[in-house]
Design an enzyme around this catalytic site. Structure first.
Site, PDB file in Angstrom:
ATOM      1  CG  HIS A  57      -1.529  -5.531   0.023  1.00 38.53           C
ATOM      2  ND1 HIS A  57      -1.230  -4.559  -0.908  1.00 38.53           N
ATOM      3  CD2 HIS A  57      -2.232  -6.482  -0.633  1.00 38.53           C
ATOM      4  CE1 HIS A  57      -1.740  -4.909  -2.075  1.00 38.53           C
ATOM      5  NE2 HIS A  57      -2.361  -6.075  -1.938  1.00 38.53           N
ATOM      6  CG  HIS A  71      -2.960 -11.063   0.202  1.00 39.69           C
ATOM      7  ND1 HIS A  71      -3.656 -10.296   1.114  1.00 39.69           N
ATOM      8  CD2 HIS A  71      -3.157 -10.497  -1.010  1.00 39.69           C
ATOM      9  CE1 HIS A  71      -4.264  -9.319   0.463  1.00 39.69           C
ATOM     10  NE2 HIS A  71      -3.976  -9.416  -0.822  1.00 39.69           N
TER      11      HIS A  71
END
Length: 149
Positions: A57, A71
């Site tokens: 992620h 992110h």
């Protein structure tokens, strides 16, 4: 000057709009967010350098005088990698625009999470990135911001 590329296709947003207080306050570093197009995407390296950290992620790349964190979504660490496919290797050198993670923002959103993508210049003061491009469309691999390195 270092061009920081957009890791995703979507609409540019100021980090202050990120639904996470740490990113919104630029505690991680200044930058911009991208509200991603709701379609499968391949997140790319925003700069050339070494992949210092790599998670499904999120990833950080350390370049020449600059380090950038990408992110993918909010609270996506809780997904345990589900919906993300890592395409690169931690410690590897990558060129700006190289494929790093394949993901689908709709999968993130379906789990009641925001798919917004944060792009932060690490170890820099908050407020150092202008937000005048907010609301503009950006394609993956296009310049998101220019950093005076």
């Amino acid at each position: 000057m270092t061009d920081v590329l957009s890791p995703a296709t979507g609409t540019i947003r100021p980090l202050a709009e990120a639904p996470d207080p740490v990113f919104a306050a630029e505690m991680v570093g200044p930058g911009l967010a991208v509200d991603p197009a709701r379609e499968p995407q391949t997140a790319v390296a925003p700069i050339s350098g070494t992949i210092a950290k790599l998670h499904p992620h999120a990833f950080a790349i350390a370049g020449d005088g600059i380090a950038v964190l990408v992110h993918l979504g909010i609270d996506t660490v809780q997904l345990g990698g589900e919906g993300f496919e890592v395409l690169a290797t931690e410690g590897a050198h990558v060129d700006a625009g190289a494929a790093v993670v394949r993901w689908d923002p709709t999968t993130v959103e379906a789990g009641d999470r925001s798919p917004i993508v944060m792009v932060c210049v690490l170890d820099q003061l908050a407020g150092a990135v202008p937000t005048d491009r907010a609301g503009s469309p950006v394609a993956v691999g296009e310049t998101l911001l220019t950093w005076p390195s």
